[in-house]
Write a protein that holds these residues in place. Structure first.
Motif, PDB file in Angstrom:
ATOM      1  N   LEU A  36       0.721  -1.132   0.044  1.00  0.00           N
ATOM      2  CA  LEU A  36      -0.060   0.089   0.078  1.00  0.00           C
ATOM      3  C   LEU A  36       0.737   1.082   0.187  1.00  0.00           C
ATOM      4  CD1 LEU A  36      -2.740  -0.785   2.549  1.00  0.00           C
ATOM      5  CD2 LEU A  36      -3.052  -0.338   0.034  1.00  0.00           C
ATOM      6  N   VAL A  37       1.908   1.378   0.882  1.00  0.00           N
ATOM      7  CA  VAL A  37       2.689   2.511   0.919  1.00  0.00           C
ATOM      8  C   VAL A  37       4.173   1.857   0.758  1.00  0.00           C
ATOM      9  CG1 VAL A  37       3.333   4.482   2.402  1.00  0.00           C
ATOM     10  CG2 VAL A  37       0.865   3.608   2.342  1.00  0.00           C
ATOM     11  N   GLY A  38       4.646   1.557  -0.060  1.00  0.00           N
ATOM     12  CA  GLY A  38       5.860   0.881  -0.433  1.00  0.00           C
ATOM     13  C   GLY A  38       7.031   1.975  -0.497  1.00  0.00           C
ATOM     14  N   ASP A  40      11.274   3.268   0.185  1.00  0.00           N
ATOM     15  CA  ASP A  40      12.411   3.029   1.058  1.00  0.00           C
ATOM     16  C   ASP A  40      12.429   4.115   2.356  1.00  0.00           C
ATOM     17  OD1 ASP A  40      13.618   0.898  -0.412  1.00  0.00           O
ATOM     18  OD2 ASP A  40      14.683   2.431  -1.853  1.00  0.00           O
ATOM     19  N   THR A  41      12.273   5.316   1.963  1.00  0.00           N
ATOM     20  CA  THR A  41      12.499   6.140   3.269  1.00  0.00           C
ATOM     21  C   THR A  41      11.511   5.913   4.490  1.00  0.00           C
ATOM     22  OG1 THR A  41      12.884   8.188   1.648  1.00  0.00           O
ATOM     23  CG2 THR A  41      11.928   8.710   3.884  1.00  0.00           C
ATOM     24  N   LEU A  42      10.181   5.461   3.952  1.00  0.00           N
ATOM     25  CA  LEU A  42       9.389   4.760   4.949  1.00  0.00           C
ATOM     26  C   LEU A  42       9.807   3.491   5.649  1.00  0.00           C
ATOM     27  CD1 LEU A  42       6.818   5.376   6.476  1.00  0.00           C
ATOM     28  CD2 LEU A  42       5.484   4.038   4.547  1.00  0.00           C
ATOM     29  N   PHE A  43      10.343   2.975   4.924  1.00  0.00           N
ATOM     30  CA  PHE A  43      10.904   1.469   5.612  1.00  0.00           C
ATOM     31  C   PHE A  43      12.203   1.712   6.405  1.00  0.00           C
ATOM     32  CE2 PHE A  43       8.174  -2.082   3.910  1.00  0.00           C
ATOM     33  CZ  PHE A  43       7.231  -1.485   3.417  1.00  0.00           C
ATOM     34  N   ASP A  44      13.003   2.607   6.052  1.00  0.00           N
ATOM     35  CA  ASP A  44      14.028   3.010   6.923  1.00  0.00           C
ATOM     36  C   ASP A  44      13.584   3.573   8.169  1.00  0.00           C
ATOM     37  OD1 ASP A  44      15.863   2.124   4.949  1.00  0.00           O
ATOM     38  OD2 ASP A  44      16.264   4.339   4.161  1.00  0.00           O
ATOM     39  N   MET A  45      12.531   4.326   8.052  1.00  0.00           N
ATOM     40  CA  MET A  45      11.914   4.712   9.259  1.00  0.00           C
ATOM     41  C   MET A  45      11.407   4.019  10.219  1.00  0.00           C
ATOM     42  SD  MET A  45      10.320   8.534   7.914  1.00  0.00           S
ATOM     43  CE  MET A  45       8.632   8.241   8.411  1.00  0.00           C
ATOM     44  N   PHE A  46      10.622   2.781   9.529  1.00  0.00           N
ATOM     45  CA  PHE A  46      10.130   1.560  10.281  1.00  0.00           C
ATOM     46  C   PHE A  46      11.340   0.690  11.364  1.00  0.00           C
ATOM     47  CE2 PHE A  46       6.697   0.734   7.111  1.00  0.00           C
ATOM     48  CZ  PHE A  46       5.647   1.740   7.804  1.00  0.00           C
ATOM     49  N   TYR A  64       3.267  10.596   7.691  1.00  0.00           N
ATOM     50  CA  TYR A  64       4.391  11.386   7.477  1.00  0.00           C
ATOM     51  C   TYR A  64       4.826  11.370   5.796  1.00  0.00           C
ATOM     52  CZ  TYR A  64       9.426  12.133   6.526  1.00  0.00           C
ATOM     53  OH  TYR A  64      10.756  12.557   6.039  1.00  0.00           O
ATOM     54  N   LYS A  65       4.620   9.892   5.419  1.00  0.00           N
ATOM     55  CA  LYS A  65       4.923   9.719   4.069  1.00  0.00           C
ATOM     56  C   LYS A  65       3.811  10.093   3.181  1.00  0.00           C
ATOM     57  CE  LYS A  65       7.689   8.815   2.243  1.00  0.00           C
ATOM     58  NZ  LYS A  65       8.698   9.528   1.270  1.00  0.00           N
ATOM     59  N   LEU A  66       2.408   9.968   3.613  1.00  0.00           N
ATOM     60  CA  LEU A  66       1.543  10.087   3.029  1.00  0.00           C
ATOM     61  C   LEU A  66       1.323  11.752   2.527  1.00  0.00           C
ATOM     62  CD1 LEU A  66      -1.316   7.918   4.273  1.00  0.00           C
ATOM     63  CD2 LEU A  66       0.002   7.623   2.012  1.00  0.00           C
ATOM     64  N   ILE A  94      -5.125  11.642   5.928  1.00  0.00           N
ATOM     65  CA  ILE A  94      -3.994  12.703   6.353  1.00  0.00           C
ATOM     66  C   ILE A  94      -4.722  13.674   7.475  1.00  0.00           C
ATOM     67  CG2 ILE A  94      -2.356  14.614   6.081  1.00  0.00           C
ATOM     68  CD1 ILE A  94      -1.815  13.275   3.078  1.00  0.00           C
ATOM     69  N   ASP A  95      -5.755  14.324   7.056  1.00  0.00           N
ATOM     70  CA  ASP A  95      -6.484  15.495   8.079  1.00  0.00           C
ATOM     71  C   ASP A  95      -6.901  14.751   8.993  1.00  0.00           C
ATOM     72  OD1 ASP A  95      -5.542  17.275   6.165  1.00  0.00           O
ATOM     73  OD2 ASP A  95      -7.499  17.438   5.224  1.00  0.00           O
ATOM     74  N   GLU A  96      -7.283  13.492   9.150  1.00  0.00           N
ATOM     75  CA  GLU A  96      -7.885  12.859  10.279  1.00  0.00           C
ATOM     76  C   GLU A  96      -6.602  12.454  11.317  1.00  0.00           C
ATOM     77  OE1 GLU A  96      -9.758   8.329  11.422  1.00  0.00           O
ATOM     78  OE2 GLU A  96     -10.043   9.170   9.230  1.00  0.00           O
TER      79      GLU A  96
END
Length: 190
Positions: A36-38, A40-46, A64-66, A94-96
């Motif tokens: 869904l949200v693949g 590299d930056t996000l997975f480094d944060m994980f 953050y990534k969205l 995002i707004d929620e």
């Protein structure tokens, strides 16, 4: 690898909204969000977050990534266009969730741009500004917790990412989406 999946359909946005309705332990996040949200930056944060606390909630990191994709990038910048309505659905997600990112959120625990000096270093590293411009810049909170907005005396505005220190120029088409998410009670400037 960069980005390999993004929620660009209404079906994917619905799946994402359902997943984000409950806490997602960061240790499980790569498997849950891979299709869904693949990114590299996000997975480094994980990975960074899992080293701090593997049971912590990954939702702030996903938002953050969205935010990066949905607010800071012009819609035409994505390789494939969003299905009709998907961009708005992600914007609503995002707004929620933005108001729920608090001081104990993992996004803030792994943020590296935590003071004015670090923000100035990020700007200096990314942009060629004079010392005078750097001395007169105004640093304000960003709608994304842990990040900042910088405005130069010339009127140029930039988003400074709190985790990686990446600097994104805020063009006119982005500023409206960006500033619309600033809470009215947020103190400005800092």
């Amino acid at each position: 690898m960069g980005t390999w999946s993004a929620p660009q359909t209404r079906e994917a946005a619905n799946q994402l909204a359902e997943i984000l309705s409950e806490k997602v332990p960061v240790k499980l996040a790569p498997g849950i969000f891979y299709h869904l949200v693949g990114d590299d930056t996000l997975f480094d944060m994980f990975d960074d977050a899992a080293e701090v606390d593997p049971e912590s909630d990954a939702r702030g990191l996903v938002i953050y990534k969205l935010f990066d994709w949905n607010v800071l990038l012009p819609e035409h910048a994505m390789k494939y266009p969003n299905e009709d309505g998907a961009h708005k659905m992600i914007s609503d997600i995002i707004d929620e969730h933005l108001p729920n990112i608090g001081a104990d959120d993992m996004l803030l625990k792994i943020s590296k741009m935590t003071n004015e000096e670090q923000i100035k270093e990020a700007i200096t590293f990314s942009c060629d500004f004079s010392n005078e411009q750097l001395e007169t810049m105004i640093i304000s909170p960003s709608p994304l917790p842990g990040s900042s907005m910088v405005e130069l005396s010339t009127g140029q505005k930039f988003h400074v990412d709190g985790v990686w220190g990446m600097v994104t120029p805020l063009t006119e088409d982005i500023i409206e989406r960006y500033e619309a998410r600033l809470p009215s009670e947020m103190p400005r400037p800092i």
